[in-house]
Design an enzyme around this catalytic site. Structure first.
Site, PDB file in Angstrom:
ATOM      1  N   GLN A 295     -10.181  -2.548   2.902  1.00 38.72           N
ATOM      2  CA  GLN A 295      -9.651  -3.112   4.146  1.00 38.72           C
ATOM      3  C   GLN A 295      -9.637  -2.103   5.297  1.00 38.72           C
ATOM      4  OE1 GLN A 295      -5.811  -4.067   2.050  1.00 38.72           O
ATOM      5  NE2 GLN A 295      -4.918  -3.692   4.053  1.00 38.72           N
TER       6      GLN A 295
ATOM      7  N   MET B  82       9.539  -2.728  11.708  1.00 34.17           N
ATOM      8  CA  MET B  82       9.285  -1.659  10.727  1.00 34.17           C
ATOM      9  C   MET B  82       7.806  -1.645  10.363  1.00 34.17           C
ATOM     10  SD  MET B  82      12.190  -0.261   9.423  1.00 34.17           S
ATOM     11  CE  MET B  82      13.929  -0.578   9.653  1.00 34.17           C
ATOM     12  N   SER B  83       7.232  -0.480  10.314  1.00 36.62           N
ATOM     13  CA  SER B  83       5.825  -0.334   9.939  1.00 36.62           C
ATOM     14  C   SER B  83       5.605   1.081   9.408  1.00 36.62           C
ATOM     15  CB  SER B  83       4.934  -0.564  11.159  1.00 36.62           C
ATOM     16  OG  SER B  83       3.633  -0.078  10.909  1.00 36.62           O
ATOM     17  N   SER B  84       4.707   1.189   8.431  1.00 39.36           N
ATOM     18  CA  SER B  84       4.389   2.512   7.880  1.00 39.36           C
ATOM     19  C   SER B  84       3.795   3.411   8.960  1.00 39.36           C
ATOM     20  CB  SER B  84       3.368   2.380   6.751  1.00 39.36           C
ATOM     21  OG  SER B  84       3.792   1.410   5.853  1.00 39.36           O
ATOM     22  N   ARG B  85       3.220   2.791   9.994  1.00 38.52           N
ATOM     23  CA  ARG B  85       2.551   3.588  11.021  1.00 38.52           C
ATOM     24  C   ARG B  85       3.511   4.111  12.093  1.00 38.52           C
ATOM     25  NH1 ARG B  85      -2.319  -0.315  10.178  1.00 38.52           N
ATOM     26  NH2 ARG B  85      -3.676   1.066   9.001  1.00 38.52           N
TER      27      ARG B  85
ATOM     28  N   MET C 186       0.853  -1.194   0.000  1.00 38.34           N
ATOM     29  CA  MET C 186       0.000   0.000   0.000  1.00 38.34           C
ATOM     30  C   MET C 186       0.890   1.246   0.000  1.00 38.34           C
ATOM     31  SD  MET C 186      -3.432  -0.927   2.059  1.00 38.34           S
ATOM     32  CE  MET C 186      -2.827  -0.643   3.707  1.00 38.34           C
ATOM     33  N   GLY C 187       2.122   1.094  -0.468  1.00 33.05           N
ATOM     34  CA  GLY C 187       3.032   2.238  -0.526  1.00 33.05           C
ATOM     35  C   GLY C 187       3.603   2.560   0.842  1.00 33.05           C
TER      36      GLY C 187
ATOM     37  N   HIS D 261       9.502  -3.522   3.222  1.00 36.67           N
ATOM     38  CA  HIS D 261       9.100  -3.744   1.823  1.00 36.67           C
ATOM     39  C   HIS D 261      10.326  -4.029   0.951  1.00 36.67           C
ATOM     40  CE1 HIS D 261       5.764  -1.060   3.326  1.00 36.67           C
ATOM     41  NE2 HIS D 261       5.076  -2.052   2.824  1.00 36.67           N
TER      42      HIS D 261
ATOM     43  N   LYS E 257       5.654  -9.725   9.656  1.00 32.97           N
ATOM     44  CA  LYS E 257       5.201  -8.728  10.640  1.00 32.97           C
ATOM     45  C   LYS E 257       3.679  -8.809  10.813  1.00 32.97           C
ATOM     46  CE  LYS E 257       4.520  -4.365  12.291  1.00 32.97           C
ATOM     47  NZ  LYS E 257       3.179  -4.139  11.830  1.00 32.97           N
TER      48      LYS E 257
END
Ligand code: PAF
Length: 291
Positions: free
Chosen positions: A74, A197-200, A43-44, A50, A162
């Site tokens: 989602q 690691m997470s986009s959030r 989702m970018g 990634h 993850k």
């Protein structure tokens, strides 16, 4: 040189497709050069996690395709769809630098055509945990993955460990719908202090960021206690309490079967410790192999 990189070198630049006819033409071009297509759905807001998925695809010798699509299905109406970080130019630069062969960037109308009336109902590993916390989330994930698999037609697709439950839901859906691809899980990439690691993570304040690794520390401590033979119920209660004292609002912290996500009373080979907890307004997820 890895064969997956050799394919990109032949192409000189990463191909970019925004429509289905472009995707078909680009895929046909890749298939002329490569025996296999690897696929990384995203989702970018790409980060090192990634990158690891793209690298795994390339290392397998396949021409690697990544998609960027923030999937509305989602997200619940109350969730952060509008707030979800978007940086197309930055993401394309990451994919290009990693040696990705093709970026697929569909729009919402392509993924959900007018009159669409079909979604995938998921049960089994989709029930409980994130399934309870985010009703409809895995229906959205399974539906978009099935559509993306149908468009890209990869030989294998890569997902981060993850999101362990997501990985099991996609595996189950792929097996149940007899889809002709392999689902491959890639180990969680962590910051040096252990935070997954997470986009959030970008939404954490500096103070919260300093506390956030307590989540993986609690899981690691729980795993060590279980391995030492302590009873699961007490170990899990202690881990939840430890996180509570650090300011986390724990949604769940459980010992589960790695494939079905059913709770376990005792340690069995491959068992997984999974957790989700709010730190202020940011929901953090993590999991580790318990033994
Ligand atoms: O993990 C994600 O980024 C998303 O859930 C996925 C698999 C790309 C489906 O939208």
């Amino acid at each position: 040189m890895l064969p997956g990189i050799a394919i990109r070198t032949k192409l000189r630049h990463m191909l970019i497709a925004r429509t289905l006819p472009d995707l078909r033409a680009a895929s046909a071009r890749l298939r002329r050069h490569a025996d296999a297509l690897a696929f990384v759905p995203t989702m970018g807001a790409l980060h090192a996690g990634h990158r690891a998925l793209v690298r795994a695809g390339i290392a397998s010798g396949a021409a690697t395709v990544a998609s960027i699509f923030v999937n509305p299905l989602q997200f619940a109406p109350t969730e952060d769809l509008a707030r979800y970080p978007r940086d197309e130019a930055g993401d394309l630069a990451v994919l290009e630098a990693e040696g990705c062969a093709l970026a697929w960037l569909p729009d919402v109308a392509t993924m959900y055509p007018v009159g669409e009336a079909t979604t995938i109902t998921v049960a089994g590993p989709a029930e409980q945990w994130e399934g309870d916390a985010r009703p409809g989330h895995f229906r959205g994930v399974a539906t978009v993955c099935a559509k993306l698999f149908g468009q890209v037609r990869p030989d294998r697709a890569y997902f981060g460990e993850k999101d362990w439950q997501q990985l099991q839901v996609v595996r189950r859906m792929t097996a149940d719908l007899l889809l002709p691809l392999e689902i491959i899980g890639v180990e969680t990439v962590r910051e040096t202090d252990g935070l997954a690691m997470s986009s959030r993570n970008r939404f954490l304040s500096a103070t919260e960021r300093a506390v956030a690794p307590a989540l993986i520390e609690a899981l690691r401590t729980a795993a060590a206690r279980l391995a030492a033979g302590e009873a699961a119920a007490g170990v899990l209660a202690m881990a939840r309490a430890a996180l509570g004292t650090r300011g986390f609002d724990v949604d769940y912290l459980a010992l589960v079967d790695p494939a079905t996500l059913m709770p376990l009373g005792n340690l069995v080979p491959g068992a997984r410790l999974i957790a989700a907890a709010m730190l202020s307004h940011v929901r953090l997820l993590d999991n580790i192999r318990a033994i």
